[in-house]
Design a protein around this motif. Structure first.
Motif, PDB file in Angstrom:
ATOM      1  N   VAL A  82      93.770 -14.993  -3.983  1.00  0.00           N
ATOM      2  CA  VAL A  82      94.997 -15.768  -4.159  1.00  0.00           C
ATOM      3  C   VAL A  82      95.002 -16.993  -3.254  1.00  0.00           C
ATOM      4  O   VAL A  82      95.477 -18.071  -3.639  1.00  0.00           O
ATOM      5  CB  VAL A  82      96.230 -14.890  -3.865  1.00  0.00           C
ATOM      6  N   GLU A  83      94.451 -16.852  -2.059  1.00  0.00           N
ATOM      7  CA  GLU A  83      94.476 -17.938  -1.078  1.00  0.00           C
ATOM      8  C   GLU A  83      93.309 -18.914  -1.223  1.00  0.00           C
ATOM      9  O   GLU A  83      93.094 -19.753  -0.344  1.00  0.00           O
ATOM     10  CB  GLU A  83      94.468 -17.362   0.347  1.00  0.00           C
ATOM     11  N   PHE A  84      92.544 -18.802  -2.328  1.00  0.00           N
ATOM     12  CA  PHE A  84      91.409 -19.713  -2.489  1.00  0.00           C
ATOM     13  C   PHE A  84      91.864 -21.167  -2.498  1.00  0.00           C
ATOM     14  O   PHE A  84      91.249 -22.033  -1.891  1.00  0.00           O
ATOM     15  CB  PHE A  84      90.650 -19.380  -3.776  1.00  0.00           C
ATOM     16  N   ILE A  85      92.957 -21.442  -3.222  1.00  0.00           N
ATOM     17  CA  ILE A  85      93.580 -22.770  -3.129  1.00  0.00           C
ATOM     18  C   ILE A  85      94.782 -22.623  -2.210  1.00  0.00           C
ATOM     19  O   ILE A  85      95.799 -22.027  -2.567  1.00  0.00           O
ATOM     20  CB  ILE A  85      94.035 -23.292  -4.507  1.00  0.00           C
ATOM     21  N   ARG A  88      95.276 -22.652 -10.282  1.00  0.00           N
ATOM     22  CA  ARG A  88      95.390 -21.498  -9.385  1.00  0.00           C
ATOM     23  C   ARG A  88      95.615 -20.217 -10.180  1.00  0.00           C
ATOM     24  O   ARG A  88      94.995 -19.174  -9.896  1.00  0.00           O
ATOM     25  CB  ARG A  88      96.537 -21.743  -8.398  1.00  0.00           C
ATOM     26  N   GLU A  89      96.458 -20.280 -11.200  1.00  0.00           N
ATOM     27  CA  GLU A  89      96.747 -19.104 -12.023  1.00  0.00           C
ATOM     28  C   GLU A  89      95.490 -18.608 -12.738  1.00  0.00           C
ATOM     29  O   GLU A  89      95.215 -17.396 -12.774  1.00  0.00           O
ATOM     30  CB  GLU A  89      97.827 -19.440 -13.043  1.00  0.00           C
ATOM     31  N   LYS A  90      94.704 -19.536 -13.263  1.00  0.00           N
ATOM     32  CA  LYS A  90      93.484 -19.141 -13.975  1.00  0.00           C
ATOM     33  C   LYS A  90      92.451 -18.555 -13.022  1.00  0.00           C
ATOM     34  O   LYS A  90      91.738 -17.608 -13.382  1.00  0.00           O
ATOM     35  CB  LYS A  90      92.909 -20.344 -14.728  1.00  0.00           C
ATOM     36  N   LEU A  91      92.355 -19.105 -11.827  1.00  0.00           N
ATOM     37  CA  LEU A  91      91.398 -18.572 -10.856  1.00  0.00           C
ATOM     38  C   LEU A  91      91.804 -17.176 -10.393  1.00  0.00           C
ATOM     39  O   LEU A  91      90.960 -16.285 -10.245  1.00  0.00           O
ATOM     40  CB  LEU A  91      91.293 -19.520  -9.658  1.00  0.00           C
ATOM     41  N   VAL A  92      93.083 -16.974 -10.180  1.00  0.00           N
ATOM     42  CA  VAL A  92      93.575 -15.655  -9.772  1.00  0.00           C
ATOM     43  C   VAL A  92      93.347 -14.639 -10.887  1.00  0.00           C
ATOM     44  O   VAL A  92      92.936 -13.500 -10.641  1.00  0.00           O
ATOM     45  CB  VAL A  92      95.069 -15.715  -9.386  1.00  0.00           C
ATOM     46  N   ASN A  93      93.588 -15.058 -12.140  1.00  0.00           N
ATOM     47  CA  ASN A  93      93.349 -14.156 -13.282  1.00  0.00           C
ATOM     48  C   ASN A  93      91.877 -13.774 -13.408  1.00  0.00           C
ATOM     49  O   ASN A  93      91.547 -12.709 -13.947  1.00  0.00           O
ATOM     50  CB  ASN A  93      93.823 -14.815 -14.581  1.00  0.00           C
ATOM     51  N   ALA A  94      91.005 -14.654 -12.887  1.00  0.00           N
ATOM     52  CA  ALA A  94      89.565 -14.372 -12.911  1.00  0.00           C
ATOM     53  C   ALA A  94      89.130 -13.567 -11.687  1.00  0.00           C
ATOM     54  O   ALA A  94      87.941 -13.389 -11.450  1.00  0.00           O
ATOM     55  CB  ALA A  94      88.777 -15.676 -12.986  1.00  0.00           C
ATOM     56  N   LYS A  95      90.123 -13.127 -10.893  1.00  0.00           N
ATOM     57  CA  LYS A  95      89.896 -12.255  -9.735  1.00  0.00           C
ATOM     58  C   LYS A  95      89.431 -13.001  -8.479  1.00  0.00           C
ATOM     59  O   LYS A  95      88.878 -12.395  -7.557  1.00  0.00           O
ATOM     60  CB  LYS A  95      88.909 -11.121 -10.050  1.00  0.00           C
ATOM     61  N   LEU A  96      89.635 -14.323  -8.426  1.00  0.00           N
ATOM     62  CA  LEU A  96      89.381 -15.031  -7.172  1.00  0.00           C
ATOM     63  C   LEU A  96      90.539 -14.755  -6.222  1.00  0.00           C
ATOM     64  O   LEU A  96      91.661 -14.453  -6.662  1.00  0.00           O
ATOM     65  CB  LEU A  96      89.253 -16.540  -7.397  1.00  0.00           C
TER      66      LEU A  96
END
Length: 231
Positions: free
Chosen positions: A211-214, A201-209
């Motif tokens: 926050v609620e994607f997961i 989740r942290e890596k996806l958020v850092n990639a600008k996805l």
């Protein structure tokens, strides 16, 4: 190109005989003895065909076939000792391409599998790339991209993301994730799933996805909000 097959058979002797028989034909063979491990095997390996026993422990072959049919484009051949017509009908309803009873000679079994490749000029192959919106995961390279940016994931993180993407918008329990990643049932104590989810989740958020994607479903598990990325 060398053909590949995934053998899903809990009888070690039967699996060994089949493995040697396919290898004698020049095939590359992967094996698993549990229906619960098929999804992860399909992320780790690229296969043309699955030979799937029906009478597997815990998760039977028909349920496995139904689960993977939407994401696996290769041939699925059911192998069983069952003689009842209901098993055959259920197999085809689940998406199987053929139904072969144990005791059939390998030459006949092999011929029936090979015919799938003769029916089309394009060989069967599984979907190595899965995409939601601008998020792309390629299991051949174990790489993940959001737009043009690569997201550097560990193997566990990549396999979990690919697994969740294949269960589009569906709730996935902690038990399912643990069994998928570890290959055995959740012990009720380990927090390894939460750790992998947190890192991913942290890596996806850092990639600008988003926050609620997961999304965490309290007391139940996790769910990817694929709709947040679809355009």
């Amino acid at each position: 190109m060398r053909k590949t097959v995934l053998l899903v058979e809990d009888d070690f002797i039967v699996s060994t005989i089949l493995k040697k028989s396919f290898e004698s034909k020049g095939w590359l063979v992967y094996s698993t003895y549990s229906g619960e491990l098929v999804e992860r095997s399909l992320i780790k390996y690229t296969v043309d065909c699955i030979l799937l026993d029906i009478n597997l422990p815990k998760v039977n072959g028909i349920d496995v076939c139904q689960l993977i049919r939407n994401t696996f484009n290769g041939a699925i051949v059911m192998l069983t000792a069952n003689t009842d017509i209901d098993s055959e009908i259920s197999s085809f309803d689940a998406g199987a391409d053929d139904f072969i009873r144990k005791g059939t000679s390998f030459d006949v079994l092999y011929s029936r599998i090979v015919r799938f490749f003769r029916k089309s000029s394009t060989e069967f192959n599984d979907a190595s790339i899965i995409k939601t919106g601008n998020l792309t995961c390629d299991k051949r390279s174990l790489k993940c991209f959001y737009f043009e940016q690569e997201i550097n994931l560990t193997n566990d993180e990549f396999e979990l993301l690919y697994f969740m993407l294949s269960r589009k918008n569906k709730l996935i329990t902690r038990d399912e994730i643990f069994t998928y990643l570890k290959g055995f049932p959740y012990d009720g104590v380990s927090r390894s799933v939460d750790i992998v989810i947190s890192r991913l989740r942290e890596k996806l958020v850092n990639a600008k996805l988003p926050v609620e994607f997961i999304k965490t479903i309290r007391g139940k598990g996790y769910q990817l909000q694929n709709d947040l990325l679809e355009v």
